[in-house]
Design a protein around this motif. Sequence first.
Motif: not given
Length: 412
Positions: A289-292, A294-299, A352-354, A374-379
């Motif tokens: 659970y440390l990564l948000k 959507n970030l966790l699904e970013n390869p 923690l995620q932030n 930066n992606c406008p939608y970020g994490w």
Amino acid sequence: MRSSTAFPLNDDIIGHILRFCADFETLQAAIHSISRQVAYNLVGPALPQALRVVRYPYFDNCKPEDDPSAMAAACPEDSNVLEAINFDKQAMLDENARAVEKLEDLYSLMDKDRTSKTSVLTAEESCRFCCAMYRLMLYCNIFYSYDYNMEHGQEYDDEEYRRAIIAQRTAVLSVYSTNELRQMYSALQFLTEIASTLSSLRARRVHSTHGRTAPMMFSTLLGEIWAEGFLDTPFENIWSARKVTAPPSKSLTEGILDSVNNAGDLCSQCDTTGTIYSTTTWCLFPVKYLLKDNLLENPLINRYFEDVVDPRLNSPAALERFIGALFALRTGEFAFWDPADLYCFECFTEFLQNQMWVWMLKHAVRYGWTPPENCPYGWDCEQQTYDEGHANVWNHLCEPVDETLQDVDDAT
């Protein structure tokens, strides 16, 4: 050297006394008595349950037609076994006792008192917990190690095969009283709670070299077999046969604990109760659970997490140090969060995620990475989860900006 026995005599003197035994039967009885006392010193009141684990007559070629009653009655806990505890069984007993002791410390920290990393269970609570653990250990060893292979299974149709196995499992559990089964059920819920943590922190797995008596069964079984009727179906059969109400699915303390310390503590951010994290329980936080999400699904980010962060989390102490580093980093709305405060799971996860993505960005830049735009939608970007090209072209280790911005699909 002073003896550790109750006799205030030198060990050499005790050895000299034993030499005067009239025959080998008397000597063996004396040795058995001593070894039994040492075993009790090691295990405590749960010794009958611990001895059954190492003495149970496990078979290599058991079949579905094996008598469930005989399996349930083999080597009962209340038998006065005269057999001496040989060296192999001593080693197994010692290893299992150390594993159960560590599990009790963890259970106490999670469910009895989050301020102490060593067990503060009362003598009665400790006995209930340890008995339940050894009984679960025995059950796992019996049925996980049994070779119900296709060669045996070909003699039966699928339903007959399933019924035979369930009958054996139900019979083995049925020897225990309803209270003892409730204690086992609570202990099982506790093991299920920590299964994900055990799998993500490799150093916490309990390893063994002693085959079927190994407590490592817990970490390999729980994530896979709980949902397949390994234990829940026999439990349900017994609750139904005895006409008793099944325990709630989150009964981690029912039947084991008489009281819980600090039960009224509140989260410092939202004033809720429940699972409360403090500095002593940081080591229990599930790494996944440390990564948000959507970030966790970013390869790209997931690979970086596995390569850079995972090696820093290879033990409970390492996880504590890493969370301490995230508190030292504290940015944005979390700048004044105090590591000494208490936090519920939701608030602690949010913090923690932030801080995790901020730490990863700073670490990558420090070691030479130049972030793209930066992606406008970020994490929070969903496109990063399914479009690897987008994930590589844009930086997602950043805060989302105005939600009214146009989608960036066409830009990639």
